[in-house]
Scaffold this motif. Structure first.
Motif, PDB file in Angstrom:
ATOM      1  N   PRO A 292     -27.477  21.285 -10.908  1.00  0.00           N
ATOM      2  CA  PRO A 292     -26.391  22.279 -10.808  1.00  0.00           C
ATOM      3  C   PRO A 292     -26.645  23.249  -9.652  1.00  0.00           C
ATOM      4  O   PRO A 292     -27.785  23.557  -9.331  1.00  0.00           O
ATOM      5  CB  PRO A 292     -26.453  23.010 -12.149  1.00  0.00           C
ATOM      6  N   ASP A 293     -25.582  23.699  -9.057  1.00  0.00           N
ATOM      7  CA  ASP A 293     -25.625  24.694  -7.979  1.00  0.00           C
ATOM      8  C   ASP A 293     -26.419  24.257  -6.748  1.00  0.00           C
ATOM      9  O   ASP A 293     -26.978  25.088  -6.032  1.00  0.00           O
ATOM     10  CB  ASP A 293     -26.153  26.038  -8.492  1.00  0.00           C
ATOM     11  N   ALA A 294     -26.479  22.957  -6.510  1.00  0.00           N
ATOM     12  CA  ALA A 294     -27.095  22.484  -5.265  1.00  0.00           C
ATOM     13  C   ALA A 294     -26.249  22.999  -4.107  1.00  0.00           C
ATOM     14  O   ALA A 294     -25.033  23.149  -4.216  1.00  0.00           O
ATOM     15  CB  ALA A 294     -27.149  20.960  -5.247  1.00  0.00           C
ATOM     16  N   ARG A 295     -26.893  23.282  -2.974  1.00  0.00           N
ATOM     17  CA  ARG A 295     -26.195  23.742  -1.773  1.00  0.00           C
ATOM     18  C   ARG A 295     -26.536  22.804  -0.628  1.00  0.00           C
ATOM     19  O   ARG A 295     -27.699  22.581  -0.322  1.00  0.00           O
ATOM     20  CB  ARG A 295     -26.625  25.155  -1.390  1.00  0.00           C
ATOM     21  N   VAL A 296     -25.481  22.269  -0.009  1.00  0.00           N
ATOM     22  CA  VAL A 296     -25.658  21.332   1.097  1.00  0.00           C
ATOM     23  C   VAL A 296     -24.798  21.806   2.262  1.00  0.00           C
ATOM     24  O   VAL A 296     -23.615  22.099   2.089  1.00  0.00           O
ATOM     25  CB  VAL A 296     -25.232  19.903   0.702  1.00  0.00           C
ATOM     26  N   VAL A 297     -25.394  21.869   3.431  1.00  0.00           N
ATOM     27  CA  VAL A 297     -24.648  22.177   4.648  1.00  0.00           C
ATOM     28  C   VAL A 297     -24.429  20.860   5.380  1.00  0.00           C
ATOM     29  O   VAL A 297     -25.385  20.116   5.633  1.00  0.00           O
ATOM     30  CB  VAL A 297     -25.410  23.186   5.545  1.00  0.00           C
ATOM     31  N   VAL A 298     -23.154  20.566   5.673  1.00  0.00           N
ATOM     32  CA  VAL A 298     -22.801  19.338   6.382  1.00  0.00           C
ATOM     33  C   VAL A 298     -22.227  19.740   7.736  1.00  0.00           C
ATOM     34  O   VAL A 298     -21.263  20.497   7.808  1.00  0.00           O
ATOM     35  CB  VAL A 298     -21.771  18.502   5.587  1.00  0.00           C
ATOM     36  N   VAL A 299     -22.854  19.257   8.805  1.00  0.00           N
ATOM     37  CA  VAL A 299     -22.420  19.538  10.169  1.00  0.00           C
ATOM     38  C   VAL A 299     -22.037  18.211  10.809  1.00  0.00           C
ATOM     39  O   VAL A 299     -22.788  17.239  10.719  1.00  0.00           O
ATOM     40  CB  VAL A 299     -23.556  20.207  10.989  1.00  0.00           C
ATOM     41  N   ALA A 300     -20.857  18.180  11.432  1.00  0.00           N
ATOM     42  CA  ALA A 300     -20.378  16.929  12.022  1.00  0.00           C
ATOM     43  C   ALA A 300     -19.757  17.181  13.385  1.00  0.00           C
ATOM     44  O   ALA A 300     -19.134  18.219  13.605  1.00  0.00           O
ATOM     45  CB  ALA A 300     -19.348  16.280  11.108  1.00  0.00           C
ATOM     46  N   VAL A 301     -19.931  16.236  14.273  1.00  0.00           N
ATOM     47  CA  VAL A 301     -19.219  16.261  15.545  1.00  0.00           C
ATOM     48  C   VAL A 301     -17.763  15.951  15.215  1.00  0.00           C
ATOM     49  O   VAL A 301     -17.468  15.020  14.462  1.00  0.00           O
ATOM     50  CB  VAL A 301     -19.788  15.209  16.526  1.00  0.00           C
ATOM     51  N   ALA A 302     -16.841  16.739  15.737  1.00  0.00           N
ATOM     52  CA  ALA A 302     -15.426  16.606  15.406  1.00  0.00           C
ATOM     53  C   ALA A 302     -14.890  15.226  15.751  1.00  0.00           C
ATOM     54  O   ALA A 302     -15.326  14.588  16.714  1.00  0.00           O
ATOM     55  CB  ALA A 302     -14.616  17.674  16.140  1.00  0.00           C
TER      56      ALA A 302
ATOM     57  N   GLY B 100     -11.526  26.547  13.227  1.00  0.00           N
ATOM     58  CA  GLY B 100     -10.857  26.298  14.492  1.00  0.00           C
ATOM     59  C   GLY B 100     -11.036  24.886  14.990  1.00  0.00           C
ATOM     60  O   GLY B 100     -11.665  24.046  14.359  1.00  0.00           O
ATOM     61  N   HIS B 101     -10.458  24.644  16.151  1.00  0.00           N
ATOM     62  CA  HIS B 101     -10.473  23.326  16.778  1.00  0.00           C
ATOM     63  C   HIS B 101     -11.651  23.290  17.754  1.00  0.00           C
ATOM     64  O   HIS B 101     -11.516  23.655  18.912  1.00  0.00           O
ATOM     65  CB  HIS B 101      -9.135  23.112  17.503  1.00  0.00           C
ATOM     66  N   HIS B 102     -12.802  22.899  17.255  1.00  0.00           N
ATOM     67  CA  HIS B 102     -14.034  22.925  18.042  1.00  0.00           C
ATOM     68  C   HIS B 102     -14.682  21.547  18.057  1.00  0.00           C
ATOM     69  O   HIS B 102     -14.242  20.633  17.379  1.00  0.00           O
ATOM     70  CB  HIS B 102     -15.006  23.951  17.451  1.00  0.00           C
ATOM     71  N   GLN B 103     -15.752  21.424  18.794  1.00  0.00           N
ATOM     72  CA  GLN B 103     -16.461  20.154  18.886  1.00  0.00           C
ATOM     73  C   GLN B 103     -17.359  19.906  17.680  1.00  0.00           C
ATOM     74  O   GLN B 103     -17.833  18.800  17.485  1.00  0.00           O
ATOM     75  CB  GLN B 103     -17.291  20.117  20.167  1.00  0.00           C
ATOM     76  N   MET B 104     -17.573  20.922  16.874  1.00  0.00           N
ATOM     77  CA  MET B 104     -18.452  20.797  15.724  1.00  0.00           C
ATOM     78  C   MET B 104     -17.754  21.382  14.502  1.00  0.00           C
ATOM     79  O   MET B 104     -17.048  22.377  14.604  1.00  0.00           O
ATOM     80  CB  MET B 104     -19.742  21.561  15.985  1.00  0.00           C
ATOM     81  N   HIS B 105     -17.957  20.740  13.363  1.00  0.00           N
ATOM     82  CA  HIS B 105     -17.458  21.245  12.096  1.00  0.00           C
ATOM     83  C   HIS B 105     -18.651  21.385  11.165  1.00  0.00           C
ATOM     84  O   HIS B 105     -19.560  20.563  11.193  1.00  0.00           O
ATOM     85  CB  HIS B 105     -16.437  20.297  11.479  1.00  0.00           C
ATOM     86  N   ALA B 106     -18.638  22.420  10.352  1.00  0.00           N
ATOM     87  CA  ALA B 106     -19.716  22.626   9.383  1.00  0.00           C
ATOM     88  C   ALA B 106     -19.125  23.183   8.102  1.00  0.00           C
ATOM     89  O   ALA B 106     -18.254  24.048   8.142  1.00  0.00           O
ATOM     90  CB  ALA B 106     -20.766  23.572   9.947  1.00  0.00           C
TER      91      ALA B 106
ATOM     92  N   HIS C 186     -12.111  14.401  17.017  1.00  0.00           N
ATOM     93  CA  HIS C 186     -11.344  14.300  18.262  1.00  0.00           C
ATOM     94  C   HIS C 186     -12.253  14.199  19.492  1.00  0.00           C
ATOM     95  O   HIS C 186     -11.779  14.017  20.594  1.00  0.00           O
ATOM     96  CB  HIS C 186     -10.390  15.497  18.410  1.00  0.00           C
ATOM     97  N   ILE C 187     -13.550  14.261  19.295  1.00  0.00           N
ATOM     98  CA  ILE C 187     -14.512  14.176  20.395  1.00  0.00           C
ATOM     99  C   ILE C 187     -14.958  12.725  20.557  1.00  0.00           C
ATOM    100  O   ILE C 187     -15.299  12.051  19.594  1.00  0.00           O
ATOM    101  CB  ILE C 187     -15.753  15.063  20.112  1.00  0.00           C
ATOM    102  N   ASP C 188     -14.964  12.250  21.792  1.00  0.00           N
ATOM    103  CA  ASP C 188     -15.502  10.927  22.088  1.00  0.00           C
ATOM    104  C   ASP C 188     -16.987  11.090  22.391  1.00  0.00           C
ATOM    105  O   ASP C 188     -17.373  11.389  23.529  1.00  0.00           O
ATOM    106  CB  ASP C 188     -14.802  10.296  23.293  1.00  0.00           C
ATOM    107  N   ALA C 189     -17.797  10.937  21.365  1.00  0.00           N
ATOM    108  CA  ALA C 189     -19.232  11.055  21.536  1.00  0.00           C
ATOM    109  C   ALA C 189     -19.757   9.731  22.088  1.00  0.00           C
ATOM    110  O   ALA C 189     -19.632   8.699  21.454  1.00  0.00           O
ATOM    111  CB  ALA C 189     -19.917  11.393  20.225  1.00  0.00           C
ATOM    112  N   VAL C 190     -20.300   9.776  23.280  1.00  0.00           N
ATOM    113  CA  VAL C 190     -20.823   8.567  23.912  1.00  0.00           C
ATOM    114  C   VAL C 190     -22.270   8.798  24.323  1.00  0.00           C
ATOM    115  O   VAL C 190     -22.672   9.919  24.594  1.00  0.00           O
ATOM    116  CB  VAL C 190     -20.008   8.153  25.159  1.00  0.00           C
ATOM    117  N   ASP C 191     -23.014   7.727  24.353  1.00  0.00           N
ATOM    118  CA  ASP C 191     -24.394   7.826  24.804  1.00  0.00           C
ATOM    119  C   ASP C 191     -24.425   8.009  26.300  1.00  0.00           C
ATOM    120  O   ASP C 191     -23.798   7.261  27.040  1.00  0.00           O
ATOM    121  CB  ASP C 191     -25.180   6.559  24.439  1.00  0.00           C
TER     122      ASP C 191
END
Length: 190
Positions: free
Chosen positions: A168-178, A102-108, A180-185
């Motif tokens: 072989p068969d390594a598993r990696v979870v990648v989580v990213a801020v979407a 879906g269209h969320h603030q986080m993608h994984a 379309h989000i303006d991530a600001v400090d």
């Protein structure tokens, strides 16, 4: 409600993006290396692109496959992704499973197996990589990092990076801020 009943309609997202950039199907075909008939079928929901094809289309449209997929699926507040979910993309040596739809603030996404080490990423917002099995090598900011099971690497937005599985068969979870989000400090206590 059947959790698999709603299908992902990426074609409409591709068409909207292409039209917003005022590009023809021919221009996208030339940029992506894919054929006009195939792109037309994708836009009209008569063909579903592989993950690699979607990445080529996304590159041609100046976006990411994750963003196209996010724009394709309506927003949800609760979504369960089961371990045996059939919406998994497979390549020759790898499997990619979306952990957030879906269209969320986080993608994984969970990557299993090898990954294209030649593809470089530079995401607008922050990314977290966590190795759940095996080992990977990540090249970021001119340094190489070897990650093994349980290791996590955090990259701030804008960091160019590439990675590959070293076993072989390594598993990696990648989580990213979407994207379309303006991530600001936010100003915090000093």
């Amino acid at each position: 409600m059947d959790e698999h009943k709603e299908s992902l309609r990426v074609g409409a997202a591709v068409r909207r993006r292409r039209r917003s950039l005022e590009l023809t199907l021919s221009a996208v075909a030339e940029r992506s290396g894919l054929s006009v008939p195939f792109l037309s079928q994708v836009e009209n929901e008569r063909a579903r692109p592989s993950r690699r094809s979607l990445e080529k289309v996304a590159d041609a449209l100046g976006t990411t496959a994750v963003e196209l997929l996010a724009a394709a699926d309506p927003a949800r507040t609760v979504d369960l992704v089961r371990a045996d979910d059939t919406s998994v993309e497979s390549g020759a040596d790898d499997v990619v499973r979306s952990l957030v739809r879906g269209h969320h603030q986080m993608h994984a996404q969970e990557f299993v197996g090898d990954h294209d080490p030649g593809r470089e990423f530079q995401l607008r917002n922050d990314v977290l990589m966590h190795v759940t099995e095996g080992a990977v090598e990540v090249e970021a900011e001119g340094r190489a990092y070897r990650l093994v099971r349980g290791d996590t690497l955090y990259l701030t937005g804008g960091v160019r990076h590439r990675w590959r599985a070293t076993v072989p068969d390594a598993r990696v979870v990648v989580v990213a801020v979407a994207e379309h989000i303006d991530a600001v400090d936010e100003p915090g206590p000093k």
